[in-house]
Scaffold this motif. Sequence first.
Motif, PDB file in Angstrom:
ATOM      1  N   UNK A 189       0.844  -1.194   0.000  1.00 39.21           N
ATOM      2  CA  UNK A 189       0.000   0.000   0.000  1.00 39.21           C
ATOM      3  C   UNK A 189       0.885   1.252   0.000  1.00 39.21           C
ATOM      4  N   UNK A 190       0.619   2.160  -0.930  1.00 36.63           N
ATOM      5  CA  UNK A 190       1.498   3.316  -1.083  1.00 36.63           C
ATOM      6  C   UNK A 190       1.219   4.376  -0.026  1.00 36.63           C
ATOM      7  N   UNK A 191       2.221   5.173   0.339  1.00 37.06           N
ATOM      8  CA  UNK A 191       2.007   6.246   1.305  1.00 37.06           C
ATOM      9  C   UNK A 191       0.958   7.253   0.840  1.00 37.06           C
ATOM     10  N   UNK A 192       0.506   8.086   1.765  1.00 38.04           N
ATOM     11  CA  UNK A 192      -0.599   9.018   1.514  1.00 38.04           C
ATOM     12  C   UNK A 192      -0.384   9.835   0.248  1.00 38.04           C
ATOM     13  N   UNK A 193      -1.451  10.054  -0.537  1.00 41.41           N
ATOM     14  CA  UNK A 193      -1.316  10.838  -1.757  1.00 41.41           C
ATOM     15  C   UNK A 193      -0.870  12.256  -1.437  1.00 41.41           C
ATOM     16  N   UNK A 194       0.020  12.782  -2.261  1.00 40.71           N
ATOM     17  CA  UNK A 194       0.596  14.083  -1.941  1.00 40.71           C
ATOM     18  C   UNK A 194      -0.213  15.222  -2.535  1.00 40.71           C
TER      19      UNK A 194
END
Lengths: 217, 358
Positions: free
Chosen positions: A131-136
């Motif tokens: 799971x990718x880190x929070x959308x920037x």
Amino acid sequence: MSEELKCQICGAPATVHLTQIINGKMRKIHLCEKCAAKHNATELPLIKFAEMITKKLFGEKLGKEILEGTAKAFSEKDLKLGKQCPKCGMSESELEKHERFGCPQCYETFAEALNALLPKIQHANAAPEGCAPAPAAPAKKHKVAAKISVETLEQALRDAVAKEDYKLAATLRDQITALKNKPAKPARKKAVAKTASAGKKAPAATSTAKRSRGGKK
Amino acid sequence: MSDLKRFLADSNLLPHRSLPILISSRVRLARNLADKVFPERLSPQEREDIKQCILATLKKLPELADSVCFEMHDLALSEAEMLVERHLISKELVEREGAAVVISPDRKLSIMINEEDHFRIQVMDAEMNLSLLAETARSLSEAIARELPFASSPRYGFLTACPTNLGTGMRVSVMAHLPGLVMDGQMEKVVRSLNMCGLTVRGSLGEGSDAAGSIFQISNQRTLAQTPQKIADTLQDWLKSLVEQERNARRRIVRRNKSIFCDQVGRIYGESRFGMLISEGEALTGLSLMRLACDLGIFPEYTRVRFDELLIETQDAHIRFRNKIAGTAKPSELADRCRATLFRETFATLPPPDFSRI
């Protein structure tokens, strides 16, 4: 600390406290677990009360049928709760109450209960692998955050209802309604509070952060 | 002066490095002795025996040479509270019977004995190298396990009193200073997103504490079916984006509310420099703002370490200990006066805020 109450029958530390009101007079009884069990003290008044209210509500005949059904269900539940750890003496009801195991052996004794518990407390619903880190990107972020929050809140609401924490459930329900009512609007950013209250915001405001089975830091 | 008094009074060993936003990192391992009942269900005598047995073994370990050891019943309440304020022990340990703590001379390592589990091994640092911390904790726990085998099962891993710690028994946590996200009203959303990613957000003193001073403790929720390395890496990855979000929030605040923000910093500086009574809560919110101002360049870089020291030193138990104030944690005017004195003395040595930097 308050003074420890003694069992009125055998003198051991009392853990069962009954308050009876008979003909307007209040009587308090303190018993240890063993004596209470011997005399069915914990169940009697409650069952009497349940009997009375059921019969009043449903009438003599139907009430009796309901009561018999309930009694049967209770005795089945009691049989299931009868397990005890041979090493430390932990009983299943104690385990349910404290949510702590007593010794390594408990993990085998209560394997069934543990298997039911683990998906809940070890967060099987956490983000999947990779799971990718929070959308920037901020524009996207608001949408995602709003979507996430309704789902998370609904999950938390279901959990709260299951745990019969209705106070929390009510708060969550209000939050969900509020979110659903203004879906796409990103929250207005607050101006810096004049009172230097940088730290007034507690994480308790976000009820999802609170976990039921308190782990340690 | 007892060992403890000297140990507590010695502040030379406080961290000399301090990063913006991320204050400190910690790895904690929960372990129990094989075939022994967990502390909560032991009789006082059994608990005492286990404690003595563990202490005797730990004293022999070369990894713990020169460490200090305190048995909780030997400590006054205020002394124990000081250890809590320094995050060397948990609040729970203070109330536990038959508990003890072993602390390394550099204070980066502490082992709580007979807390909820027989062992709570903690490694702390001001740096943010989580996998290094995890490795340090692991090697220490292996050194202990060579002498005293731990309870474990092939299916679950290490067995702990609370199943929330089952498996690795590892909780990796980071103390993060997030005033930007708090002021910007984003914190709730951030907490929810972090929860979704398997992270827990708590106040700075762990479970049940509030997030005064915008300081949050962020840690992993799951301990089971994950390698320690993976747990550390996951948190480390998320920190990057969290720091980024906090920086953005700070930029937004400075851009939109520059004069209000500068006014606040100036006022708090004035209170800190000349105030006569400062409560514990005021100290915390004030220092939180000062640390933020330092990150933004209003105060020079070296002042952050001083603010971090004050964050520890102005807590109640520390103030009472330093000024020999008797009594319990009740707010008192005397303590507030001593705290304000400490503030005035420290701020007299620091340069005034320079608002041209933002």
